[in-house]
Design a protein around this motif. Structure first.
Motif, PDB file in Angstrom:
ATOM      1  N   THR A  55      -9.326 -75.824 -61.748  1.00  0.00           N
ATOM      2  CA  THR A  55      -8.603 -74.454 -61.597  1.00  0.00           C
ATOM      3  C   THR A  55      -8.071 -73.898 -63.140  1.00  0.00           C
ATOM      4  O   THR A  55      -7.395 -72.829 -63.049  1.00  0.00           O
ATOM      5  CB  THR A  55      -7.513 -74.684 -60.684  1.00  0.00           C
ATOM      6  OG1 THR A  55      -6.640 -75.445 -60.985  1.00  0.00           O
ATOM      7  CG2 THR A  55      -8.278 -74.878 -59.248  1.00  0.00           C
ATOM      8  N   ILE A  84     -13.107 -70.769 -52.415  1.00  0.00           N
ATOM      9  CA  ILE A  84     -12.854 -71.533 -53.883  1.00  0.00           C
ATOM     10  C   ILE A  84     -14.133 -71.295 -54.692  1.00  0.00           C
ATOM     11  O   ILE A  84     -13.838 -71.595 -55.895  1.00  0.00           O
ATOM     12  CB  ILE A  84     -13.120 -73.054 -53.294  1.00  0.00           C
ATOM     13  CG1 ILE A  84     -12.508 -73.834 -54.360  1.00  0.00           C
ATOM     14  CG2 ILE A  84     -14.572 -73.423 -52.807  1.00  0.00           C
ATOM     15  CD1 ILE A  84     -12.228 -75.330 -53.737  1.00  0.00           C
ATOM     16  N   GLN A  87     -13.190 -68.697 -57.163  1.00  0.00           N
ATOM     17  CA  GLN A  87     -12.171 -68.991 -57.860  1.00  0.00           C
ATOM     18  C   GLN A  87     -12.544 -70.088 -58.936  1.00  0.00           C
ATOM     19  O   GLN A  87     -11.882 -69.866 -59.821  1.00  0.00           O
ATOM     20  CB  GLN A  87     -10.963 -69.720 -56.741  1.00  0.00           C
ATOM     21  CG  GLN A  87      -9.804 -70.132 -57.613  1.00  0.00           C
ATOM     22  CD  GLN A  87      -8.916 -71.285 -56.787  1.00  0.00           C
ATOM     23  OE1 GLN A  87      -9.288 -71.322 -55.682  1.00  0.00           O
ATOM     24  NE2 GLN A  87      -7.842 -71.641 -57.201  1.00  0.00           N
ATOM     25  N   LEU A  88     -13.174 -70.916 -58.583  1.00  0.00           N
ATOM     26  CA  LEU A  88     -13.619 -71.880 -59.760  1.00  0.00           C
ATOM     27  C   LEU A  88     -14.417 -71.494 -60.529  1.00  0.00           C
ATOM     28  O   LEU A  88     -14.448 -71.891 -61.763  1.00  0.00           O
ATOM     29  CB  LEU A  88     -14.162 -73.135 -59.168  1.00  0.00           C
ATOM     30  CG  LEU A  88     -13.157 -73.773 -57.835  1.00  0.00           C
ATOM     31  CD1 LEU A  88     -13.836 -75.277 -57.584  1.00  0.00           C
ATOM     32  CD2 LEU A  88     -11.810 -74.385 -58.626  1.00  0.00           C
ATOM     33  N   SER A  91     -12.836 -69.648 -63.378  1.00  0.00           N
ATOM     34  CA  SER A  91     -12.172 -70.641 -64.347  1.00  0.00           C
ATOM     35  C   SER A  91     -13.475 -70.823 -65.539  1.00  0.00           C
ATOM     36  O   SER A  91     -13.163 -71.056 -66.819  1.00  0.00           O
ATOM     37  CB  SER A  91     -11.874 -71.816 -63.881  1.00  0.00           C
ATOM     38  OG  SER A  91     -10.534 -71.617 -63.036  1.00  0.00           O
TER      39      SER A  91
END
Length: 213
Positions: A55, A84, A87-88, A91
């Motif tokens: 993250t 997820i 989101q990941l 990153s």
């Protein structure tokens, strides 16, 4: 090539690592728990295991710096994990952009792509049912792909249908910008094969690629 693999302990990610090492690439496998990778027996002089908080883009910069390409097997394993993947992947993309690394290949899913032309009625019914049941997961993947389209990366999204545990065959259909007709299954190993093959295929840059048996 020098490659970084995210989701390296997953079904597709693990296959990417193994096949990349077998092909002579230098691989950095990014994991949260190194013991999960060592438990698979995946080893080699060309393998570097990089432990990081996925993250945190800053924590990922060292994992992608100086690499030729990045591959991601990240994905929600169940409905409760929906959200997820985008989101990941954000990153990962931020770390890549900070380090000037452009080539990125990710795994997505067939329902995110355009429907195949001339689909049989049964395929339409089954596809509609699956898309309804797994809507949160596919919405997550659509968000991820939208983020990729807005990024500075040279991305490719490989979109398989239902995944199976089968040895790599290389005998699958591929449609750049589309979806194979009646493509219901493909092995995780062949998805990994398709992702590695996409690295040098300029026709797949900034494209979704449907794959299936």
């Amino acid at each position: 090539m020098k490659l970084t693999v995210f989701g390296a302990t997953g079904g597709v990610g693990g296959e990417i690592v193994r096949q990349a090492l077998a092909a002579g690439h230098e691989v950095t496998a990014v994991v949260r728990d190194p013991s999960r990778l060592s438990a698979t027996g995946t080893t080699g002089e060309s393998l570097e295991v990089f432990r990081a908080d996925l993250t945190d883009p800053e924590a990922l910069r060292a994992a992608v710096a100086g690499r030729d390409a990045v591959l991601s097997g990240l994905g929600a394993r169940k409905r409760a994990d929906a959200g997820i993947t985008a989101q990941l992947t954000r990153s990962v993309v931020r770390a890549m952009e900070a380090e000037g690394v452009r080539r990125l290949v990710v795994v997505s899913a067939a329902p995110v792509g355009p429907p195949a032309e001339r689909r049989p009625v049964v395929d339409r019914i089954v596809g509609s049912l699956v898309s309804t049941i797994l809507k949160p997961v596919y919405d997550d993947l659509r968000t991820m792909e939208a983020d990729l389209a807005a990024s500075a990366t040279d991305w490719t999204s490989v979109r398989p249908p239902r995944l199976q545990d089968k040895p790599v065959t290389g005998g699958y259909r591929k449609v750049v910008g589309g979806t194979p007709v009646s493509g219901r299954f493909i092995g995780r190993a062949d998805v990994a094969h398709a992702m590695l093959a996409a690295l040098d295929d300029l026709s797949t840059v900034k494209q979704g690629v449907g794959v299936a048996y």
